[in-house]
Write an enzyme that holds these catalytic residues in place. Sequence first.
Site, PDB file in Angstrom:
ATOM      1  N   ILE A 261       1.079  28.837 -98.901  1.00 19.42           N
ATOM      2  CA  ILE A 261       0.503  29.871 -98.019  1.00 19.42           C
ATOM      3  C   ILE A 261       1.567  30.674 -97.279  1.00 19.42           C
ATOM      4  O   ILE A 261       1.243  31.679 -96.641  1.00 19.42           O
ATOM      5  CB  ILE A 261      -0.523  29.281 -97.009  1.00 19.42           C
ATOM      6  CG1 ILE A 261       0.117  28.193 -96.141  1.00 19.42           C
ATOM      7  CG2 ILE A 261      -1.759  28.779 -97.731  1.00 19.42           C
ATOM      8  CD1 ILE A 261      -0.720  27.822 -94.915  1.00 19.42           C
TER       9      ILE A 261
ATOM     10  N   THR B 164      -8.312  21.870 -84.810  1.00 19.84           N
ATOM     11  CA  THR B 164      -8.537  20.498 -84.344  1.00 19.84           C
ATOM     12  C   THR B 164      -8.789  20.452 -82.838  1.00 19.84           C
ATOM     13  O   THR B 164      -8.316  21.325 -82.101  1.00 19.84           O
ATOM     14  CB  THR B 164      -7.293  19.643 -84.685  1.00 19.84           C
ATOM     15  OG1 THR B 164      -7.386  18.388 -84.023  1.00 19.84           O
ATOM     16  CG2 THR B 164      -5.996  20.317 -84.227  1.00 19.84           C
ATOM     17  N   ASP B 165      -9.471  19.412 -82.399  1.00 22.25           N
ATOM     18  CA  ASP B 165      -9.660  19.214 -80.953  1.00 22.25           C
ATOM     19  C   ASP B 165      -8.351  18.843 -80.253  1.00 22.25           C
ATOM     20  O   ASP B 165      -8.267  18.892 -79.025  1.00 22.25           O
ATOM     21  CB  ASP B 165     -10.725  18.150 -80.680  1.00 22.25           C
ATOM     22  CG  ASP B 165     -10.434  16.786 -81.299  1.00 22.25           C
ATOM     23  OD1 ASP B 165      -9.396  16.630 -81.985  1.00 22.25           O
ATOM     24  OD2 ASP B 165     -11.261  15.869 -81.088  1.00 22.25           O
ATOM     25  N   GLU B 166      -7.324  18.462 -81.045  1.00 19.29           N
ATOM     26  CA  GLU B 166      -6.065  18.036 -80.423  1.00 19.29           C
ATOM     27  C   GLU B 166      -5.357  19.159 -79.681  1.00 19.29           C
ATOM     28  O   GLU B 166      -4.442  18.904 -78.902  1.00 19.29           O
ATOM     29  CB  GLU B 166      -5.121  17.448 -81.473  1.00 19.29           C
ATOM     30  CG  GLU B 166      -5.698  16.226 -82.131  1.00 19.29           C
ATOM     31  CD  GLU B 166      -4.678  15.477 -82.972  1.00 19.29           C
ATOM     32  OE1 GLU B 166      -3.474  15.654 -82.770  1.00 19.29           O
ATOM     33  OE2 GLU B 166      -5.119  14.698 -83.826  1.00 19.29           O
TER      34      GLU B 166
ATOM     35  N   TYR C 261       2.606  18.363 -84.200  1.00 25.22           N
ATOM     36  CA  TYR C 261       1.442  18.778 -85.014  1.00 25.22           C
ATOM     37  C   TYR C 261       0.468  19.609 -84.191  1.00 25.22           C
ATOM     38  O   TYR C 261       0.125  20.742 -84.557  1.00 25.22           O
ATOM     39  CB  TYR C 261       0.727  17.541 -85.590  1.00 25.22           C
ATOM     40  CG  TYR C 261      -0.685  17.839 -86.062  1.00 25.22           C
ATOM     41  CD1 TYR C 261      -0.911  18.653 -87.168  1.00 25.22           C
ATOM     42  CD2 TYR C 261      -1.804  17.335 -85.381  1.00 25.22           C
ATOM     43  CE1 TYR C 261      -2.213  18.956 -87.586  1.00 25.22           C
ATOM     44  CE2 TYR C 261      -3.093  17.629 -85.796  1.00 25.22           C
ATOM     45  CZ  TYR C 261      -3.293  18.439 -86.891  1.00 25.22           C
ATOM     46  OH  TYR C 261      -4.570  18.749 -87.299  1.00 25.22           O
TER      47      TYR C 261
ATOM     48  N   LYS D 262      -0.790  23.602 -84.403  1.00 24.01           N
ATOM     49  CA  LYS D 262      -2.191  24.007 -84.608  1.00 24.01           C
ATOM     50  C   LYS D 262      -2.634  24.922 -83.465  1.00 24.01           C
ATOM     51  O   LYS D 262      -3.325  25.914 -83.689  1.00 24.01           O
ATOM     52  CB  LYS D 262      -3.111  22.781 -84.694  1.00 24.01           C
ATOM     53  CG  LYS D 262      -2.951  21.938 -85.939  1.00 24.01           C
ATOM     54  CD  LYS D 262      -3.236  22.692 -87.231  1.00 24.01           C
ATOM     55  CE  LYS D 262      -4.708  23.022 -87.432  1.00 24.01           C
ATOM     56  NZ  LYS D 262      -4.959  23.603 -88.785  1.00 24.01           N
TER      57      LYS D 262
ATOM     58  N   ILE E 296      -8.070   5.137 -90.597  1.00 21.97           N
ATOM     59  CA  ILE E 296      -9.137   4.363 -91.246  1.00 21.97           C
ATOM     60  C   ILE E 296      -8.763   3.976 -92.680  1.00 21.97           C
ATOM     61  O   ILE E 296      -8.818   2.783 -93.031  1.00 21.97           O
ATOM     62  CB  ILE E 296     -10.495   5.100 -91.123  1.00 21.97           C
ATOM     63  CG1 ILE E 296     -10.991   4.987 -89.673  1.00 21.97           C
ATOM     64  CG2 ILE E 296     -11.527   4.546 -92.121  1.00 21.97           C
ATOM     65  CD1 ILE E 296     -12.309   5.682 -89.372  1.00 21.97           C
TER      66      ILE E 296
END
Length: 332
Positions: free
Chosen positions: A59, A121-123, A148, A152, A189
């Site tokens: 990209i 993201t919510d971060e 990161y 974002k 996870i």
Amino acid sequence: MRRLVVTGGAGFIGSNFVHHVIEHTGDHVTVLDKLTYAGNLASLEGLPEDRFTFVRGDITDASVVDALVSEADAVVHYAAESHNDNSLHDPRPFLDTNIIGTYTLLEAARRHGTRFHHISTDEVYGDLELDDPERFSESTPYNPSSPYSSTKAGSDLLVRAWVRSFGVQATISNCSNNYGPYQHVEKFIPRQITNVIRGIRPKLYGAGENVRDWIHAEDHSSAVLTILDKGVIGETYLIGADGEKNNLEVVELILDLMGQPSDAYDHVTDRAGHDLRYAIDSTKLRSELGWSPKFRDFEAGLADTVRWYRDHESWWASAKDGVEAFYAAKGQ
Ligand code: NAD
Ligand code: TDX
């Protein structure tokens, strides 16, 4: 029939979205993906040839991006360096892909007047105290913690500036932690599930009290499609499914689902700058666009995910040893 370009469509959430679009719309999808360590063509198997095209590319490559965006009705931008632990080890690729890559796409969308949806993201909002009654909303100030999340956040701000200064037809969504099949084994996870399959004890950072707000990737995809269809240009929508759990609870659930004693895990070195809690208030998306999540039972969704990793060892096996060596070198 729309012609969609989906960046990062060979990754965890992007591939889920591609399958979702093919199943639920008549749209054509072109995936643009660099196939970094995180991209896997096996996640895109079984798609109909007349409705799906794969382009391997970066990209940040303006000529590839321009050619694809010029022929698209809309771009849905998932491509990113996505793992916090990697960003602490080597931030540079995060700046290149997340900032310069988003800039390159925005410039193409601006030139061709192409609808643009940015996945975030919510971060970007930083973290919350465990006992804070508030959750993140669209008006929460940006306060990212890691390389990161700061890249974002930077990419979100670029999108907002390109909307305001150049009239780019863009929307943004900020989602909480996703789970489900096809997630890379570096993430929490899948790492613990595949550890148990391999006879390795799950690894919990610090005390395990950090809270994440879990949403099934399929619900993320349905939310993004809703925003693409009905979202108001220039607006941001938070995506979440009321799935707060602390990491210890998740590890204990995985151990239980996999027939192991609930204390068969290790505490390991904590992540530097580890965000304490994320929690999403998705009222705007639900009330203004009529979206709601379908996967409301986390334990059932996790049981399906465990089954998927047991049944698809060939999908993840080649990445597992390298990931564990990376963590072991950091005491994690
Ligand atoms: P992922 O790491 O599984 O996939 C990223 C994909 O992007 C890979 O296929 C990779 O090959 C591709 N890519 C990376 N750099 C590229 C480049 N320069 N050019 C083209 N392709 C490139 O990530 P994911 O977990 O699926 O996350 C996808 C998006 O969703 C990201 O933007 C991430 O910030 C966002 N997000 C993720 C979560 C989550 O819980 N995983 C939650 C909220 C938002
Ligand atoms: O082995 C582990 N042990 C552990 O306790 C790993 C890999 C993680 N953790 C903890 C750290 C976090 O509190 O589990 C939690 C989840 O970790 P990750 O899966 O790395 O996710 P997180 O850092 O929360 O970020 C994820 O959600 C938001 C995605 O990776 C991001 O791309 C997304 O933006």
